[in-house]
Write an enzyme that holds these catalytic residues in place. Structure first.
Site, short mmCIF file in Angstrom:
data_model
loop_
_atom_site.label_atom_id
_atom_site.label_comp_id
_atom_site.label_asym_id
_atom_site.label_seq_id
_atom_site.Cartn_x
_atom_site.Cartn_y
_atom_site.Cartn_z
N ASP A 1 48.44 48.82 43.31
CA ASP A 1 48.62 47.28 43.76
C ASP A 1 49.38 46.50 42.55
O ASP A 1 48.93 46.71 41.26
CB ASP A 1 47.08 46.64 43.81
N ILE A 2 50.19 45.73 42.85
CA ILE A 2 51.05 45.22 42.10
C ILE A 2 50.20 44.01 41.11
O ILE A 2 50.49 43.55 40.27
CB ILE A 2 52.16 44.26 42.73
N ASN B 1 40.90 44.96 54.38
CA ASN B 1 40.77 43.56 55.02
C ASN B 1 41.75 43.57 56.27
O ASN B 1 42.72 44.14 56.44
CB ASN B 1 41.40 42.67 54.10
N GLY C 1 40.97 38.14 55.44
CA GLY C 1 41.84 37.87 54.21
C GLY C 1 42.89 38.69 54.14
O GLY C 1 43.37 38.89 52.95
N GLN C 2 43.64 39.53 55.33
CA GLN C 2 44.36 40.28 55.26
C GLN C 2 45.80 39.68 55.22
O GLN C 2 46.10 38.55 55.79
CB GLN C 2 44.67 41.11 56.56
N HIS D 1 46.03 49.08 55.58
CA HIS D 1 45.90 49.73 54.37
C HIS D 1 44.51 49.56 53.87
O HIS D 1 43.69 48.69 54.15
CB HIS D 1 46.83 48.65 53.19
N HIS E 1 42.09 49.37 49.95
CA HIS E 1 42.17 49.26 48.56
C HIS E 1 41.16 50.05 48.08
O HIS E 1 40.01 50.37 48.30
CB HIS E 1 41.83 47.90 48.17
P1 5GP Z 1 45.40 42.55 51.62
O1 5GP Z 1 44.99 41.06 51.23
O2 5GP Z 1 46.53 42.49 52.81
O3 5GP Z 1 44.30 43.29 51.89
O4 5GP Z 1 46.11 43.01 50.30
C1 5GP Z 1 47.36 43.06 49.98
C2 5GP Z 1 47.58 43.51 48.72
O5 5GP Z 1 49.04 43.99 48.52
C3 5GP Z 1 47.23 42.90 47.55
O6 5GP Z 1 46.34 43.10 46.62
C4 5GP Z 1 48.55 42.50 46.74
O7 5GP Z 1 48.49 42.53 45.40
C5 5GP Z 1 49.29 43.75 47.40
N1 5GP Z 1 50.67 43.41 47.13
C6 5GP Z 1 51.50 42.47 47.54
N2 5GP Z 1 52.72 42.76 47.56
C7 5GP Z 1 52.93 44.20 46.90
C8 5GP Z 1 54.20 44.59 46.50
O8 5GP Z 1 55.44 44.42 46.74
N3 5GP Z 1 53.82 45.75 46.00
C9 5GP Z 1 52.50 46.23 45.54
N4 5GP Z 1 52.64 47.44 45.02
N5 5GP Z 1 51.44 45.56 45.94
C10 5GP Z 1 51.54 44.38 46.57
#
Ligand code: 5GP
Length: 117
Positions: A32-33, A90, A96-97, A103, A105
């Site tokens: 994760d970034i 999520n 909170g997606q 995906h 985590h």
């Molecule tokens: P969500 O909130 O959709 O469950 O999680 C999305 C996740 O993607 C977040 O934890 C965010 O830090 C990660 N993320 C968003 N953009 C990027 C990216 O460009 N590269 C990587 N490696 N992670 C990302």
């Protein structure tokens, strides 16, 4: 409706770089970034799917089964099988997606808080 230009679709296609942890023809796991814990890896199936329900409802059982088994492979590869970890997915607005490609985590490497919210 699946957005072909979402960030994870671009990562899967190699259009945006990522730090890969594990990849094969069907799945990709990458860091994760913006990590929320010492180890924070995201896992995606490569099929187009918006969220958990879309993935489970609209793919055959081999694809679904393989993805969840690969999560376990990655947990072992990360060396956190015995120390413990947290898996989160999520879905949708209330969940909170942020990125509309299903995906998980995988969080670990340190003690998680007792609350998940
Ligand atoms: P969500 O909130 O959709 O469950 O999680 C999305 C996740 O993607 C977040 O934890 C965010 O830090 C990660 N993320 C968003 N953009 C990027 C990216 O460009 N590269 C990587 N490696 N992670 C990302």
């Amino acid at each position: 409706m699946y957005d072909n230009d979402n960030i994870f679709a671009k990562i899967i296609k190699g259009q945006i770089p990522c730090k890969k942890v594990y990849e094969d023809d069907d799945v990709l796991f990458f860091e994760d970034i913006n990590p929320a814990s010492k180890i924070h890896v995201l896992g995606v199936p490569k099929v187009k799917c918006v969220d958990f329900s879309d993935f489970v409802n609209n793919n055959n059982k081999d694809i679904v089964d393989n993805f969840f088994k690969k999560i376990n492979v990655v947990i072992e590869k990360l060396g956190i099988k015995d120390s413990g970890y947290r898996i989160i997915s999520n879905s949708g607005s209330d969940g909170g997606q942020e990125v509309p490609h299903f995906h998980v985590h995988i969080l670990g490497g340190e003690k998680m808080g007792s609350k998940i919210k």
